[in-house]
Design an enzyme around this catalytic site. Structure first.
Site, PDB file in Angstrom:
ATOM      1  N   HIS A  61       0.861  -1.175   0.000  1.00 33.02           N
ATOM      2  CA  HIS A  61       0.000   0.000   0.000  1.00 33.02           C
ATOM      3  C   HIS A  61       0.899   1.226   0.000  1.00 33.02           C
ATOM      4  CE1 HIS A  61       0.909  -0.658   4.234  1.00 33.02           C
ATOM      5  NE2 HIS A  61       0.445   0.532   4.534  1.00 33.02           N
ATOM      6  N   HIS A  63       1.185   3.951   2.232  1.00 37.40           N
ATOM      7  CA  HIS A  63       1.600   4.715   3.397  1.00 37.40           C
ATOM      8  C   HIS A  63       3.116   4.883   3.360  1.00 37.40           C
ATOM      9  CE1 HIS A  63      -2.282   3.680   5.813  1.00 37.40           C
ATOM     10  NE2 HIS A  63      -2.462   4.653   4.945  1.00 37.40           N
ATOM     11  N   ASP A  65       5.685   4.758   5.194  1.00 35.53           N
ATOM     12  CA  ASP A  65       6.687   3.859   5.757  1.00 35.53           C
ATOM     13  C   ASP A  65       6.918   2.611   4.915  1.00 35.53           C
ATOM     14  OD1 ASP A  65       4.039   3.206   6.542  1.00 35.53           O
ATOM     15  OD2 ASP A  65       4.756   1.949   8.178  1.00 35.53           O
ATOM     16  N   HIS A  66       6.128   2.423   3.861  1.00 42.84           N
ATOM     17  CA  HIS A  66       6.266   1.225   3.033  1.00 42.84           C
ATOM     18  C   HIS A  66       6.907   1.495   1.671  1.00 42.84           C
ATOM     19  CE1 HIS A  66       3.954  -1.760   5.480  1.00 42.84           C
ATOM     20  NE2 HIS A  66       3.621  -0.626   6.077  1.00 42.84           N
ATOM     21  N   HIS A 137      -7.248  -2.126   5.542  1.00 44.39           N
ATOM     22  CA  HIS A 137      -6.322  -1.172   6.178  1.00 44.39           C
ATOM     23  C   HIS A 137      -6.674   0.252   5.769  1.00 44.39           C
ATOM     24  CE1 HIS A 137      -2.837   0.299   8.211  1.00 44.39           C
ATOM     25  NE2 HIS A 137      -2.261   0.732   7.103  1.00 44.39           N
ATOM     26  N   ASP A 204      -0.132  -4.502   5.885  1.00 49.09           N
ATOM     27  CA  ASP A 204      -0.821  -3.900   7.025  1.00 49.09           C
ATOM     28  C   ASP A 204      -2.310  -4.181   6.896  1.00 49.09           C
ATOM     29  OD1 ASP A 204       1.651  -2.919   7.608  1.00 49.09           O
ATOM     30  OD2 ASP A 204       1.052  -0.811   7.705  1.00 49.09           O
ATOM     31  N   HIS A 262       5.983  -5.778  11.665  1.00 49.64           N
ATOM     32  CA  HIS A 262       5.371  -4.445  11.836  1.00 49.64           C
ATOM     33  C   HIS A 262       5.219  -4.141  13.324  1.00 49.64           C
ATOM     34  CE1 HIS A 262       2.724  -0.988  10.814  1.00 49.64           C
ATOM     35  NE2 HIS A 262       3.448  -1.009   9.706  1.00 49.64           N
TER      36      HIS A 262
END
Length: 316
Positions: A61, A63, A65-66, A137, A204, A262
């Protein structure tokens, strides 16, 4: 053929001194496939297994941090004179993300192919497929992935082949390749087809039926565990899972091994592990640079290899 999952980054949202941002490297034979690419991923790889030329990158996805490690990774490949194309796969919206990064990355000496995936449409590869599935998510643009190997031929019975008059040697090989030999057909000497291996990565997600279905009898489920049960309401609010919920998914799916990632800085890893093991005993919490080897079922159970090279058997 070897099949391994290397944990390049196991933290959630915020890095720590010992855990980097989300990134998993799947190594199958000579292939290298990266799932997510958080900030500092290339540094994590350089510090451990080395920065191999990736065959593909999959994002769960969008976000921050990914994916924040993508620009640096692409530029490093350019500085190393990579010339073969790189395919980046992800949910719908991938083209928009990479379009925003284009001014930062600049011109590259190799092609970057972008593939926006649809849930439920597997991508066939050499001997296996990668199937994206939608998870829960806070967005319809969040995927998990199942890597599923093709079915394998059944075991060859050399004793029965000789009893039927087949001479050991090249004729054995012909039967195993599906060719008849002197009136003996493969079905007479080959056992039933054997399933390939299956690895499922949740990305996530809140507890999800889609993960449970995709992970049915998987050899390995890598599932997020951002919270413990004492913050169940917070997990629901943010679209994440508790360690207990991840273990319940693993139990319902009948997987062989559950690996939790995570991780939040608010918990000790052993507390996450213990909460999950109370529900699903075959649970572990990998550290950065740990590897899980996934052999064919007839060769044993999944095996955790710590970064210190100390092997720890898991499963019954």
């Amino acid at each position: 053929m070897d099949l391994e999952v290397f944990f390049a980054g196991t933290a959630g949202s915020v890095p720590t001194g010992r855990r980097g941002m989300p990134a998993l490297l799947v190594r199958r034979g000579g292939e290298r496939i990266l799932f997510d690419c958080g900030e500092g991923t290339q540094r994590q790889l350089v510090s451990s297994v080395g920065l191999a030329d990736l065959d593909a990158l999959f994002l769960t996805h969008f976000h921050l941090d990914h994916w924040l490690g993508i620009p640096g990774l692409l530029k490093t490949f350019a500085l190393r004179d990579r010339d073969r194309p790189l395919t980046i796969n992800g949910p719908p919206g991938l083209n928009n993300l990479m379009g925003m990064l284009r001014p930062i990355v600049g011109k590259l000496p190799y092609d970057v192919k972008l593939v926006e995936l649809e849930a439920g449409e597997p991508m066939g590869r050499d001997g296996y497929a990668i199937a994206p599935f939608r998870v829960e998510h806070r967005s319809t643009r969040a995927f998990g992935y199942a890597l599923v190997e093709d079915e394998r031929p059944g075991a060859f019975d050399p004793v029965e082949a000789q009893r039927l008059g087949v001479t050991p040697g090249p004729d054995f090989g012909r039967l195993q390749r599906g060719e008849p030999v002197d009136g003996v057909v493969p079905e007479q000497v080959m056992g039933p087809p054997r399933a390939g291996r299956k690895i499922v990565l949740s990305g996530d997600t809140a507890p999800s039926d889609a993960v449970r279905v995709a992970a049915h009898e998987a050899d390995l489920l890598v599932h997020e565990a951002t919270f413990l049960d004492d913050e169940l309401a917070r997990a629901r609010e943010t679209g994440h899972s508790t360690a207990r919920q991840a273990a319940e998914v693993a139990t319902a799916a009948g997987v062989k091994l559950l690996a939790l990632t995570h991780l939040s800085t608010r918990y000790f890893p052993r507390d996450i592990r213990d909460e999950a093991r109370a529900v699903f005993p075959d649970t572990l919490v990998p550290r950065d640079f740990d590897t899980i080897e996934v052999p064919f079922p007839e060769r044993g159970e999944p095996l955790l290899v710590r970064a210190s090279d100390e092997r720890e058997f898991v499963g019954p």
